[in-house]
Write a protein that holds these residues in place. Structure first.
Motif, short mmCIF file in Angstrom:
data_model
loop_
_atom_site.label_atom_id
_atom_site.label_comp_id
_atom_site.label_asym_id
_atom_site.label_seq_id
_atom_site.Cartn_x
_atom_site.Cartn_y
_atom_site.Cartn_z
N LYS A 42 0.84 -1.21 0.00
CA LYS A 42 0.00 0.00 0.00
C LYS A 42 0.87 1.25 0.00
O LYS A 42 2.00 1.24 0.48
CB LYS A 42 -0.97 -0.01 1.17
N PHE A 66 -6.51 2.83 3.75
CA PHE A 66 -6.80 1.94 2.63
C PHE A 66 -8.23 1.45 2.74
O PHE A 66 -8.85 1.54 3.80
CB PHE A 66 -5.81 0.77 2.57
N ASP A 67 -8.77 0.95 1.63
CA ASP A 67 -10.16 0.50 1.57
C ASP A 67 -10.27 -0.99 1.85
O ASP A 67 -9.45 -1.78 1.37
CB ASP A 67 -10.76 0.79 0.19
N LYS A 96 -12.96 2.97 4.58
CA LYS A 96 -11.58 3.46 4.51
C LYS A 96 -11.02 3.36 5.93
O LYS A 96 -11.54 4.00 6.85
CB LYS A 96 -11.55 4.90 4.02
#
Length: 178
Positions: free
Chosen positions: A52, A57-58, A67
């Motif tokens: 990442k 992050f999703d 998120k």
């Protein structure tokens, strides 16, 4: 995007079964939100985190996309295997605490004089909204000689990002090798 499952049963037996099947147990929480007990495939989770590019992050759980930010994790003391992770939902406009990684760039002068580069603080705790949060703090160490340090007060933080460490705390320094 990382996909996970919502855990139905919270019993010890169900947790052991999920771990045996290769899942990582996770708790997802946020301000004003109900806690979600989830599980992710361990290998996919680790690969995703290593690749990442941002702190947030999703994740996809049961059709919902959240998120999130890794807040805390637990490892086995014997095998260093990842056992559990806490994920905090990064809500827009909500000011919360985050830990930003520190990255030292360049070659210090003190390394040529038989010094050692020491990173004293790997993550700096800050309070900010997710919109203003930098992905990392990059420190240029080319001018550091033996005995020099970069302190918290020497770092220029972006607007609306507050560090709540003591300003005298060293982040990166060059020490004399013995």
């Amino acid at each position: 995007m990382l996909e996970g499952i919502i855990r139905d049963s919270m019993t010890k037996q169900a947790t052991k079964t999920l771990r045996r099947e290769g899942y990582l147990i996770a708790n997802i929480y946020g301000k004003g939100l109900e806690n979600v007990a989830a599980a992710f495939k361990k290998n996919e989770f680790i690969k995703f985190l290593r690749n990442k590019e941002t702190l947030a992050f999703d994740v996809k759980l049961g059709g919902n996309v959240l998120k999130v930010v890794v807040k805390e994790y637990q490892k086995c003391p014997l095998t260093s295997e990842l056992l559990h992770v806490d994920l905090m939902v990064a809500q827009a406009g909500v000011r919360t605490s985050y830990s930003i990684p520190v990255k030292a760039v360049g070659t210090a002068k003190g390394l040529k004089n038989k010094g050692l580069l020491m990173v004293h603080t790997r993550r700096i705790p800050v309070k900010s909204t997710i919109e203003n949060l930098p992905n990392e703090i990059v420190l240029d160490v080319t001018n550091l000689d033996t005995g020099d340090n970069i302190l918290i007060r020497d770092i220029q933080f972006p607007a609306n990002v507050d560090c709540y460490l003591d300003p005298r705390v060293p982040v990166v320094g060059v020490i004399k090798a013995k």
